[in-house]
Design a protein around this motif. Sequence first.
Motif, short mmCIF file in Angstrom:
data_model
loop_
_atom_site.label_atom_id
_atom_site.label_comp_id
_atom_site.label_asym_id
_atom_site.label_seq_id
_atom_site.Cartn_x
_atom_site.Cartn_y
_atom_site.Cartn_z
N LEU B 57 0.82 -1.21 0.00
CA LEU B 57 0.00 0.00 0.00
C LEU B 57 0.85 1.26 0.00
O LEU B 57 0.39 2.34 -0.35
CB LEU B 57 -0.93 0.01 1.22
CG LEU B 57 -1.96 -1.10 1.21
CD1 LEU B 57 -2.71 -1.15 2.52
CD2 LEU B 57 -2.92 -0.91 0.05
N LEU B 85 -5.17 -9.01 4.72
CA LEU B 85 -4.79 -7.76 5.38
C LEU B 85 -5.93 -7.28 6.27
O LEU B 85 -7.04 -7.06 5.80
CB LEU B 85 -4.48 -6.76 4.27
CG LEU B 85 -4.36 -5.28 4.61
CD1 LEU B 85 -3.29 -5.07 5.64
CD2 LEU B 85 -4.03 -4.52 3.34
N ASN B 91 -12.07 -1.87 7.84
CA ASN B 91 -12.51 -1.22 6.60
C ASN B 91 -13.55 -2.06 5.89
O ASN B 91 -13.31 -2.70 4.89
CB ASN B 91 -11.32 -0.93 5.69
CG ASN B 91 -10.56 -2.17 5.32
OD1 ASN B 91 -10.83 -3.23 5.87
ND2 ASN B 91 -9.64 -2.06 4.40
N VAL B 92 -14.74 -2.04 6.45
CA VAL B 92 -15.84 -2.79 5.86
C VAL B 92 -16.82 -1.78 5.25
O VAL B 92 -16.80 -0.61 5.60
CB VAL B 92 -16.56 -3.63 6.94
CG1 VAL B 92 -15.68 -4.77 7.37
CG2 VAL B 92 -16.91 -2.78 8.15
N TYR B 93 -17.63 -2.24 4.31
CA TYR B 93 -18.60 -1.34 3.69
C TYR B 93 -19.87 -1.31 4.53
O TYR B 93 -20.61 -2.29 4.57
CB TYR B 93 -18.90 -1.76 2.26
CG TYR B 93 -17.73 -1.53 1.35
CD1 TYR B 93 -17.43 -0.25 0.89
CD2 TYR B 93 -16.89 -2.57 0.96
CE1 TYR B 93 -16.35 -0.02 0.07
CE2 TYR B 93 -15.81 -2.35 0.13
CZ TYR B 93 -15.54 -1.07 -0.31
OH TYR B 93 -14.46 -0.85 -1.12
N GLU B 95 -22.63 0.15 4.15
CA GLU B 95 -23.92 0.12 3.43
C GLU B 95 -24.26 -1.28 2.93
O GLU B 95 -25.37 -1.51 2.46
CB GLU B 95 -23.89 1.07 2.23
CG GLU B 95 -23.74 2.54 2.58
CD GLU B 95 -22.29 2.91 2.86
OE1 GLU B 95 -21.41 2.04 2.75
OE2 GLU B 95 -22.05 4.07 3.22
N LEU B 96 -23.29 -2.18 3.00
CA LEU B 96 -23.57 -3.54 2.52
C LEU B 96 -23.80 -4.46 3.72
O LEU B 96 -23.38 -4.18 4.83
CB LEU B 96 -22.38 -4.08 1.72
CG LEU B 96 -22.00 -3.32 0.45
CD1 LEU B 96 -20.81 -4.01 -0.22
CD2 LEU B 96 -23.16 -3.24 -0.52
N ASP B 100 -22.75 -9.54 1.72
CA ASP B 100 -22.30 -8.85 0.51
C ASP B 100 -20.86 -8.37 0.63
O ASP B 100 -20.11 -8.38 -0.36
CB ASP B 100 -23.22 -7.65 0.20
CG ASP B 100 -24.55 -8.11 -0.37
OD1 ASP B 100 -24.66 -9.31 -0.70
OD2 ASP B 100 -25.48 -7.29 -0.48
N PHE B 104 -18.19 -9.64 -2.07
CA PHE B 104 -17.41 -8.69 -2.86
C PHE B 104 -15.91 -9.01 -2.77
O PHE B 104 -15.21 -9.07 -3.77
CB PHE B 104 -17.68 -7.26 -2.40
CG PHE B 104 -16.72 -6.26 -2.98
CD1 PHE B 104 -16.65 -6.09 -4.35
CD2 PHE B 104 -15.88 -5.53 -2.17
CE1 PHE B 104 -15.75 -5.20 -4.91
CE2 PHE B 104 -14.98 -4.64 -2.71
CZ PHE B 104 -14.91 -4.47 -4.08
N SER B 149 -14.06 -7.92 9.38
CA SER B 149 -12.91 -7.51 8.56
C SER B 149 -11.84 -8.60 8.55
O SER B 149 -11.14 -8.76 7.56
CB SER B 149 -12.37 -6.15 9.00
OG SER B 149 -11.57 -6.28 10.14
N MET B 152 -13.10 -11.16 6.08
CA MET B 152 -12.87 -10.70 4.71
C MET B 152 -11.41 -10.86 4.32
O MET B 152 -11.09 -11.08 3.15
CB MET B 152 -13.30 -9.23 4.57
CG MET B 152 -14.81 -9.06 4.56
SD MET B 152 -15.30 -7.35 4.83
CE MET B 152 -15.10 -6.65 3.20
#
Lengths: 255, 340
Positions: B57, B85, B91-93, B95-96, B100, B104, B149, B152
Amino acid sequence: MKPDRWLPRLQDELAQAWAVAVKDVKVYYLQPGMIMFGFMMPFFMFFSFSVRREMAAELGVARLLALTTFFTAAAAGPFIIPLERRLGTYDRLLAAPMSLLTLLLGKAAVGAFFAIVVSAIALVIGVAVLGVAIARPWLLAVGILLGSFSFSTLGLIFGSIPTRNPGDVQMPSTLLRWGLLFISGVFIPLPEMIPAARIVAYLSPLTYAQDLMNHAVPGVGLLNPWLDIGVLLLTGILFLLPSLKMHRRSRKLGY
Amino acid sequence: MSCAIEVNDLTKFYGRPETGVLAVDHISFEVRRGEIFGFLGPNGAGKSTTQRMLTTLLEPTEGHIVINGHNLAHDAYPVKRQMGLVPEESNVYAELTAWDNLMFTAKLYRMPRSERTDRAQALLETFGLWEKRKVKVANFSKGMRRRLSIAMAIIHKPSLLFLDEPTPGLDAQSARTIQNLVRQLNAEGTTIFLTTHQIEEANQLCDRVAIINHGQIAAIDTPEQLKRTFRRVQSVEVSMEPHGQPLPDIQAELPEATSIVRQGDKWRLYTKDPALLLPQVMEYAHSHKLRVVSLSTLGPSLEDVFLEITGRQIGTVHHQTPATVSQQQNAKQTVAADET
Ligand SMILES: Nc1ncnc2c1ncn2[C@@H]1O[C@H](COP(=O)(O)OP(=O)(O)OP(=O)(O)O)[C@@H](O)[C@H]1O
Ligand SMILES: [Mg+2]
């Protein structure tokens, strides 16, 4: 490289760009910033500058479509990318096994998608409510697609400014959009401009999108429609370059 | 090729030459395959900066990173496929839904459809989120977001997992859940790079720990070895009435104290052995007609450990922040557990 090496990779990258775009559409279509700057703005602009004048409905719809592709497409990048940077979700995309270009194409597709939807709504209003006939439907489809793509990649340039604050980006991107709007042949048709203003207008991609819409809806444009198409395609691709560069710079700065 | 990560002279300088920050200063280390490697340091030590460079990053100013045999500077693609990571902020969305979010991520890693649904279901069950899979993450608690997270980050079964301070801000129960998950992942063969500022956490989880401060690595060792150092810099904190009196001959009369520092109305006495120092303190108070109003044994703060390791004079830090106090308390527990 042999096709059996790069073909699967290309498929992967396309699917990833698609996944990014679909996710963004789901996440951001209801966000106030997007609704305000993306979806309402072109209509505000249209009604505040057009409605009072006597104008043929066909010309009005051509103008509205140029505005919807332009404003909606260019609004997505400067809104979404800084927001994702601030929330840290952008790292997820940057760390994923895909190229930077793939990420940017996915992001460009979001703006283009929103612009196409909003333009479709404007078109339905024009055809169903105002009874406007479309002179060249194919040209219209190509115009909306290419215009949306080109203006979306234009928006990405602002989205790529290394910052985590959407506010930092809003200002310059709004200034540029308004500037382009008034130098392009949108509110004053090209033939009515003084020659100096027309030369300036030719520097703006919006001029070519408007001309293409004029070819498509009322059926009369000033330039060769192939030139319009060529310019939109080329600018759409060229606008990706500064974004790539600024993304690399962000990786040095730590944003 | 037994190393998961090899780092050589890694350096990051932020900003302009005159005004910038040297966040990471020519560090070198190796992370072995299959180990849990702790990266321990106080706030601003350069931990996140290092982790961001290791995960592509952030571009290093200088130095080389080789992960699983690939040089990150020009061969990052295969590495990106193999690593997961978990950043400092979940850092999750929002709105989802949880589902989802996982789908994603799985698509970004190009997992086939059946594999990604199976894996997502298994992960949601393990992480206690299966019932909440259709709930928007905006409604999740901090601990739930953190777990999501992590889910994910590992959905594509990475061989190398980076975690940046996974437990601060969580309650003890949630923190333990996450530590157990990390252990379990490691037992299943995942190499883990764990950034933390909690000595306790590093001790409990890690096979080896690097101690970093001001962008430099002071030591890399097993927690067992480091604990010996930790023990050398334990301290006793004492408050005696009447306050504000000069304490004559205190250094001479407390031979067990290696260093003595005044902190407000308290005295901080560093020692290798609090058990020997405590009677001396009581004796001293008695003979000088002072009343001991509070007395406590503290484990080392990270800053103390760092100074001890680098051989600088201890006790140069005169102020205490609430953060260092809680670290010391953590450390105290560790030491106590170790002694029994
Ligand atoms: N993008 C940036 N630009 C400039 N300076 C930065 C940037 N990111 C971090 N720094 C500085 O670099 C130093 C190291 O920061 P870093 O975030 O790596 O520390 P850390 O060990 O992760 O601390 P913490 O425990 O607070 O997370 C700090 O002085 C910080 O202010
Ligand atoms: Mg950090």
